[in-house]
Design a protein around this motif. Sequence first.
Motif, PDB file in Angstrom:
ATOM      1  N   VAL A  23      79.898  27.774  52.661  1.00 35.17           N
ATOM      2  CA  VAL A  23      80.928  27.328  53.622  1.00 35.17           C
ATOM      3  C   VAL A  23      80.906  28.290  54.811  1.00 35.17           C
ATOM      4  N   ARG A  24      80.681  27.767  55.981  1.00 37.77           N
ATOM      5  CA  ARG A  24      80.581  28.613  57.180  1.00 37.77           C
ATOM      6  C   ARG A  24      81.936  29.203  57.563  1.00 37.77           C
ATOM      7  N   THR A  27      85.543  27.427  58.779  1.00 37.34           N
ATOM      8  CA  THR A  27      85.701  26.098  58.182  1.00 37.34           C
ATOM      9  C   THR A  27      86.186  26.241  56.738  1.00 37.34           C
ATOM     10  N   PRO A  43      85.470  30.116  53.219  1.00 36.12           N
ATOM     11  CA  PRO A  43      84.175  30.531  53.772  1.00 36.12           C
ATOM     12  C   PRO A  43      83.434  31.491  52.836  1.00 36.12           C
ATOM     13  N   LYS A  57      84.841  16.790  52.713  1.00 33.45           N
ATOM     14  CA  LYS A  57      84.956  17.019  54.168  1.00 33.45           C
ATOM     15  C   LYS A  57      84.967  18.518  54.420  1.00 33.45           C
ATOM     16  N   ARG A  58      84.356  18.871  55.523  1.00 29.12           N
ATOM     17  CA  ARG A  58      84.428  20.254  56.006  1.00 29.12           C
ATOM     18  C   ARG A  58      85.371  20.273  57.213  1.00 29.12           C
ATOM     19  N   ILE A  59      86.410  21.048  57.093  1.00 25.97           N
ATOM     20  CA  ILE A  59      87.475  21.058  58.121  1.00 25.97           C
ATOM     21  C   ILE A  59      87.398  22.363  58.894  1.00 25.97           C
ATOM     22  N   SER A  60      87.344  22.254  60.222  1.00 23.81           N
ATOM     23  CA  SER A  60      87.331  23.450  61.067  1.00 23.81           C
ATOM     24  C   SER A  60      88.755  23.966  61.252  1.00 23.81           C
ATOM     25  N   GLN A  62      89.235  26.406  63.428  1.00 23.23           N
ATOM     26  CA  GLN A  62      89.184  27.022  64.747  1.00 23.23           C
ATOM     27  C   GLN A  62      89.990  26.194  65.748  1.00 23.23           C
ATOM     28  N   ARG A  64      90.747  23.900  68.822  1.00 24.67           N
ATOM     29  CA  ARG A  64      90.028  22.788  69.427  1.00 24.67           C
ATOM     30  C   ARG A  64      90.790  22.313  70.661  1.00 24.67           C
ATOM     31  N   GLN A  93      95.679  27.881  56.335  1.00 26.66           N
ATOM     32  CA  GLN A  93      94.650  27.596  55.337  1.00 26.66           C
ATOM     33  C   GLN A  93      95.238  27.314  53.952  1.00 26.66           C
TER      34      GLN A  93
END
Length: 313
Positions: A23-24, A27, A43, A57-60, A62, A64, A93
Amino acid sequence: MEYITLFLLVFVVLFIFSGFVTVRQGTVAVITMFGKYRRIMLPGLNFKIPFLEAVFKRISIQNRSVELDFQAVTSDQANVNFKAMLVYAVLNQQEETIKNVAFKFMDERSFMQALIRTIEGSIRSFVATKKQAEILSLRTEIVHHVKDQLDNTLEDWGYHLMDLQLNDITFDDAIMRSMAQVVASNNLRAAAENEGQALLITKTKAAEAEGNAIKIAAEAEKIAAQLRGQGVALFREEVAKGMASAAKEMQEAELDASFILFSMWTESVKNFAEQGKGNVIFLDGSTEGMEKTMKQLMAISKQSTIINPPSGR
C-alpha cells in the motif's frame, strides 16, 4: 513424484507471495471477502488471504482539488459567473471514515458530481438572496456560508472541505459596462467634490486674507485719523496761542488789533493763491466786502479779549 512435489512447492510459494500487498504512502486499501467489507490496510507491506480477500478500493488520503465554473442569479435577476477552486480531503484514517468513503458512492465520478452540485447549489441559494451590487463584496461571506452548509454533509460522506476559493466573479457584458460607467461617474463626482472643496478652501483663505487686510487698513486709517486730529488740534492750539500773543503785544504797544487781523487775512489770500493748485477761489474784493470781513474779524477779536482779558487792566 518429484515433479508433483516441485509443482506443489512452486504453487505454495506463489500462493504465499500472492498474499502480500503493498500500500503506497498517502493511500489506504479497503479489503473485502466475498464482496463484504473485512478490513483496511495502512501504507506499507500487508498480507491478505490469497484468492479469498480482495483489494476493493485504494483510497487516497491526500488533499485533492477541483475547479468549478458555474452561474448564479441574484435577487434582481443579474447573472453572476463564478470560477472557484475546491480543496478537500478524507476526514481521517479511522475505519468508519474509510468505510463511508469506500461505500457511500458507487464510484469516484458519482461522488465528484454530488460534491460539485452541492457546492454550486449552496452558492446559488445564497446569491439568490442578494442584489448584484452586493456580490463583489461578499466573497468571504459566500465561502463561510458554503462551509457551514456542507461541513456536516461532507463529514457524513467521510470528507472534509479544507478550502473554497472564489477566484473570479464576473457579470454579463452589459452589467460590466454599466458597473464601469457607475465607477467612472463616481470617480468624476468625487473629483468634482474634491475640486470644489479645494476651491472653497482657496476662496475662504483669500477672503480671510482680504478681510485681515481690510481690518489692518481700517485700523491704520483709524490711527492716522487720530493722529491727523491730534495734529489739527495742536495746530489750532498753536495758532490760537500765536494770535493771543500777537494781540497782547499790539495792545501793549497801543496799536489797533484790526491790523493783525488784516495781515492774517492777506496772508491767507496769498496762501490760497500759492497752494491752490489751479483751483478757483472767489473772494469779495470790494470795499463793502473788505469792510464786512474786517468787522467779522474784529468781532472775533473782541470775543477773544472778553474770554482772555489782558493782564494788568
